[in-house]
Enzyme design. Structure first.
Site, mmCIF file in Angstrom:
data_model
loop_
_atom_site.group_PDB
_atom_site.id
_atom_site.type_symbol
_atom_site.label_atom_id
_atom_site.label_comp_id
_atom_site.label_asym_id
_atom_site.label_seq_id
_atom_site.Cartn_x
_atom_site.Cartn_y
_atom_site.Cartn_z
ATOM 1 C CG ASP A 137 -0.262 -0.012 2.560
ATOM 2 O OD1 ASP A 137 0.984 -0.158 2.600
ATOM 3 O OD2 ASP A 137 -0.962 0.097 3.592
ATOM 4 C CD GLU A 138 5.490 0.994 3.113
ATOM 5 O OE1 GLU A 138 6.462 1.731 2.917
ATOM 6 O OE2 GLU A 138 5.482 0.073 3.957
ATOM 7 C CE1 TYR B 194 9.440 -2.499 -0.247
ATOM 8 C CE2 TYR B 194 7.936 -1.096 0.989
ATOM 9 C CZ TYR B 194 8.222 -2.314 0.390
ATOM 10 O OH TYR B 194 7.297 -3.321 0.425
#
Ligand code: NAD
Ligand code: TYD
Length: 348
Positions: A132-133, A156
């Site tokens: 979800d990031e 990331y």
């Protein structure tokens, strides 16, 4: 028997997924676990199934295209569930390039191998596991849905977002049959103790400081790893090619809430009431620290009838119990120099 290539199967989520598929589909699938065994990958995580007939381990790096092609041919790979990745935000801040090499280049290598070897046949599946990031950071309200615009903020999440884009590009450009799911923060047994929950448990066990970044009020939506695995199983079998599914726990918690809960659960178990909270230390914030994540998984719930089964208090209890009973595992995975890496985060 169809062969499924699971990449990153020796890691945290991957090992739960491999165990689930190997046990549940003994007559149906041969599971080929392809993993580089970085600091985060550990074959101890799969000791209980290593001799099963429908399980094969191949040590390899998704950054090496030729090795992937070999594995596709040798095991007649029918589907891929792709989890191999560098997965920790703090490490990505230290060394973004490794995240590009594995998460982006490695994913494109896999996509290229599938495209070349599957030759446009539609009875295959390339299932990409994401986070979800990629959607960025939320304010106090709202949740991420599948159509939320991508807005990654850490190296990331930028690398994961890029890999998601390439997976979709291969669907639209070459017709590769793909599915993507974006999941919220997982927790459970076998998670490397660099992520919040196992790090805090490990530090409590060893009477070390419990580092809270910033004000401790950042929010994550926590999901028990086995619930993620069941969602992956459901999406793998019933998901629609070309679609994206969000997976979340409906379980938003501030970091400080989690840390104090862990202190209290462990103190109670070890008959040490009140002592662990004294270890809490507020330290310098993570650069670019996303404030809040929350997932809306209505699509998965309505279309595929998935539901998280483990209530947070039960999942956390099971997780603590596992780490307390597996101190040797903890000691062995932390025996390298990874703690040196964390020293600088202890600056106040
Ligand atoms: P992890 O770090 O525990 O495991 C990653 C695994 O990938 C390790 O076994 C490692 O050895 C392997 N690997 C790394 N680089 C490789 C390479 N170049 N070639 C082959 N193998 C390699 O990660 P995790 O937490 O289990 O996450 C798995 C996947 O799920 C990742 O793609 C991650 O982005 C995604 N995800 C994780 C979470 C979470 O909360 N942990 C949430 C959503 C999505
Ligand atoms: P983490 O487990 O690293 O997952 P992610 O950054 O991918 O969400 O961190 C979860 C939250 O906990 C995040 O807001 C950062 C915070 N955190 C701490 O406060 N202290 C720590 O030692 C760690 C590892 C994380």
């Amino acid at each position: 028997m169809d062969s499924i290539l699971i990449t990153g199967g020796a890691g945290f989520i991957g090992s739960h997924l491999v165990r689930h598929f190997v046990n549940k589909y003994k007559q149906k699938y041969r599971i080929v676990n392809f993993d580089k065994l970085t600091y985060a990958g550990n074959l101890e995580n799969l000791k209980d199934i290593e001799d099963f007939e429908n399980y094969i381990f191949v040590k390899g790096d998704i950054q090496e295209y030729n090795k992937l092609e070999e594995v596709f041919y040798e095991y007649s790979i029918k589907s891929v569930i792709h989890l191999a990745a560098e997965s920790h935000v703090d490490r990505s801040i230290e060394n973004p390039m490794e995240f590009v090499n594995t998460n982006v280049v490695g994913t494109i290598n896999l996509l290229n191998a599938a495209k070349k070897i599957w030759k446009g046949k539609s009875d295959h599946l390339f299932y990409h596991i994401s986070t979800d990031e990629v959607y960025g950071s939320l304010g106090e309200d709202g949740k991420f849905i599948e159509t939320t615009a991508y807005d990654p903020r850490s190296p990331y999440s930028a690398a994961k977002a890029s890999s998601d884009h390439f997976v979709r590009a291969f669907y639209h450009t070459y017709g590769l049959p793909v599915i993507i799911s974006n999941c919220s923060n997982n927790y459970g047994p076998f998670q490397f103790p660099e992520k919040l929950i196992p790090l805090i448990i490990n530090n409590i066990i060893n009477s070390k400081p419990l580092p809270i970044y910033g004000d401790g009020k950042n929010v994550r939506d926590w999901l028990y790893v086995e619930d993620h695995v069941k969602a992956i199983d459901m999406i793998f079998h019933n998901g629609v090619r070309g679609e994206t599914y969000n997976i979340g726990g409906d379980n938003e918690k501030m970091n400080i809430e989690i840390v104090t809960l862990l202190c209290d659960i462990i103190d109670k178990k070890l008959n040490n009431i009140g002592s662990s909270r004294l270890l809490i230390e507020y330290i310098k914030d993570r650069p670019g620290h996303d404030r809040r994540y929350a997932i809306d998984s209505t699509k998965l719930k309505t279309e595929l009838k998935w539901r998280p089964e483990n209530d947070f208090s039960i999942g956390l209890e099971k997780t603590v119990e596992w780490y307390l009973n597996n101190k040797e595992w903890l000691a062995s995975v932390t025996s390298g120099d990874y703690l040196k890496y964390y020293k600088k985060y202890y600056e106040k």
